[in-house]
Design a protein around this motif. Structure first.
Motif, PDB file in Angstrom:
ATOM      1  N   VAL A  60     -41.735   1.758 -32.928  1.00 57.63           N
ATOM      2  CA  VAL A  60     -43.040   2.522 -32.719  1.00 57.63           C
ATOM      3  C   VAL A  60     -42.534   3.213 -31.165  1.00 57.63           C
ATOM      4  O   VAL A  60     -43.014   4.513 -31.266  1.00 57.63           O
ATOM      5  CB  VAL A  60     -44.220   1.574 -32.336  1.00 57.63           C
ATOM      6  N   SER A  61     -42.130   2.707 -30.200  1.00 65.15           N
ATOM      7  CA  SER A  61     -41.729   3.242 -29.152  1.00 65.15           C
ATOM      8  C   SER A  61     -40.739   4.534 -29.325  1.00 65.15           C
ATOM      9  O   SER A  61     -40.938   5.537 -28.695  1.00 65.15           O
ATOM     10  CB  SER A  61     -41.019   2.493 -27.996  1.00 65.15           C
ATOM     11  N   TRP A  62     -39.744   4.326 -30.227  1.00 64.16           N
ATOM     12  CA  TRP A  62     -38.764   5.353 -30.601  1.00 64.16           C
ATOM     13  C   TRP A  62     -39.572   6.565 -30.938  1.00 64.16           C
ATOM     14  O   TRP A  62     -39.216   7.676 -30.882  1.00 64.16           O
ATOM     15  CB  TRP A  62     -37.815   4.703 -31.506  1.00 64.16           C
ATOM     16  N   SER A  63     -40.721   6.382 -32.049  1.00 70.79           N
ATOM     17  CA  SER A  63     -41.213   7.462 -32.585  1.00 70.79           C
ATOM     18  C   SER A  63     -41.945   8.284 -31.638  1.00 70.79           C
ATOM     19  O   SER A  63     -42.245   9.538 -31.941  1.00 70.79           O
ATOM     20  CB  SER A  63     -41.967   6.513 -33.548  1.00 70.79           C
ATOM     21  N   LYS A  64     -42.282   7.885 -30.619  1.00 72.61           N
ATOM     22  CA  LYS A  64     -43.049   8.529 -29.578  1.00 72.61           C
ATOM     23  C   LYS A  64     -42.290   9.974 -29.000  1.00 72.61           C
ATOM     24  O   LYS A  64     -42.939  10.990 -28.686  1.00 72.61           O
ATOM     25  CB  LYS A  64     -43.736   7.629 -28.288  1.00 72.61           C
ATOM     26  N   THR A  65     -41.017   9.641 -28.852  1.00 72.70           N
ATOM     27  CA  THR A  65     -40.056  10.767 -28.571  1.00 72.70           C
ATOM     28  C   THR A  65     -39.166  11.355 -29.335  1.00 72.70           C
ATOM     29  O   THR A  65     -38.294  12.031 -29.248  1.00 72.70           O
ATOM     30  CB  THR A  65     -39.332  10.494 -27.176  1.00 72.70           C
ATOM     31  N   ASP A  79     -41.716  -2.990 -32.656  1.00 72.57           N
ATOM     32  CA  ASP A  79     -42.302  -2.430 -31.342  1.00 72.57           C
ATOM     33  C   ASP A  79     -41.108  -1.311 -30.818  1.00 72.57           C
ATOM     34  O   ASP A  79     -41.560  -0.209 -30.492  1.00 72.57           O
ATOM     35  CB  ASP A  79     -42.602  -3.150 -30.409  1.00 72.57           C
TER      36      ASP A  79
END
Length: 296
Positions: free
Chosen positions: A195-200, A192
């Motif tokens: 995934v969160s890192w990839s958003k920004t 997770d």
């Protein structure tokens, strides 16, 4: 340069990861240098300008210059993202304290530096990638349309592919390797979090994994080797495009470019040339005249 109205030449080489500044006198003697954060204008003209002004301020301090000297500076800006016309105009509309600025791409500045201002071709492979050929007064550009839709052969794309393979390994679709374990450890084995890192995540965030890929390839990690082979193939694709446009030899530049050369096929290795200078030399050359990519 008797009619040149300024006392100092300032060269800026700004990419997705860092912004370098160099201040010279009119004889080309280096007075000060510095390095700050990203100056890719597609990530925000205001962000790029802030990095540039900070870099110039640090270099000026080293050169024992003050803000009172800024109007006597001609600044050559070789910046990532400058090929996008709207971004170019948005950046150039910003106020600044310098005597003059001229803006072109980081690839243009690198090509001017690499070939001493003469015709020639380069391929930049760093956080991003872009090829440029200067021939008979014209620019021929391949790639350089920014991550993630372009920039094949770059650290950012290589890092993106690595993350994709790591996630596939988690699902037991591809084998796990020491490199995948290294990346998972980086994220504390929290999918997770990836995934969160990839958003920004920015191009430089993906590119941060490039050194590990080279390192693990030296120890025969199959994933690292595969990633470097794919990156080398991408670089050869851009080189071939430049050759078809008239390039005979190509300077391969940038952090990835400097380390990937042994992964290229022998015919392409024979096409490589040693740069005479770098993007900073090109940016200083830009400061001596009008090298604007577009008309203001």
């Amino acid at each position: 340069m008797a009619d040149f109205p300024f006392h100092y030449l300032v060269g800026i080489d700004g990419g997705g990861t860092s912004c370098r500044a160099r201040i010279c006198d009119l004889d080309g003697n280096i007075l000060g240098e510095s390095k700050t954060g990203s100056a890719n204008i597609l990530l925000g003209s205001d962000i790029a300008m802030a990095s540039i002004q900070q870099a110039i301020a640090l270099a000026a301090q080293q050169a024992q210059l003050t803000t009172a000297d800024y109007p006597n500076m001609s600044v050559g800006l070789a910046l990532a993202g400058a090929e996008q016309q709207q971004a170019w105009h948005t950046f150039m509309q910003q106020p600044h304290p310098y005597g003059a600025i001229t803006l072109n791409t980081d690839a243009y500045g690198a090509c001017l530096g690499a070939w001493g201002g003469k015709d020639g071709a380069i391929l930049i492979s760093g956080t991003g990638s872009c090829g440029i050929l200067l021939l008979d007064g014209k620019q021929h550009v391949v790639g350089g349309r920014e991550f993630p839709i372009s920039d094949q052969g770059s650290g950012a794309v290589m890092g993106l592919r690595l993350i994709q393979q790591v996630l596939l390994s988690v699902d037991d679709i591809v084998p796990k390797t020491e490199l995948t374990h290294q990346v998972l450890t980086h994220f504390e084995h929290d999918i997770d979090a990836i995934v969160s890192w990839s958003k920004t995540a920015r191009p430089c965030d993906y590119g941060q994994f490039s050194p590990a890929i080279f390192s693990f390839a030296e120890h025969n990690d199959p994933l690292a080797i595969s990633l470097l082979q794919q990156t080398a193939a991408d670089i050869e694709m851009w080189m071939q495009a430049l050759i078809l446009r008239g390039a005979h030899h190509i300077c391969l530049m940038g952090g990835i470019g400097e380390h990937i050369q042994t992964w290229l096929t022998p015919p392409m290795q024979h096409r490589l040339a040693i740069p005479q200078g770098d993007a900073m030399d090109g940016a200083i050359a830009m400061a001596r005249g009008n090298h604007n990519l577009f008309v203001r």
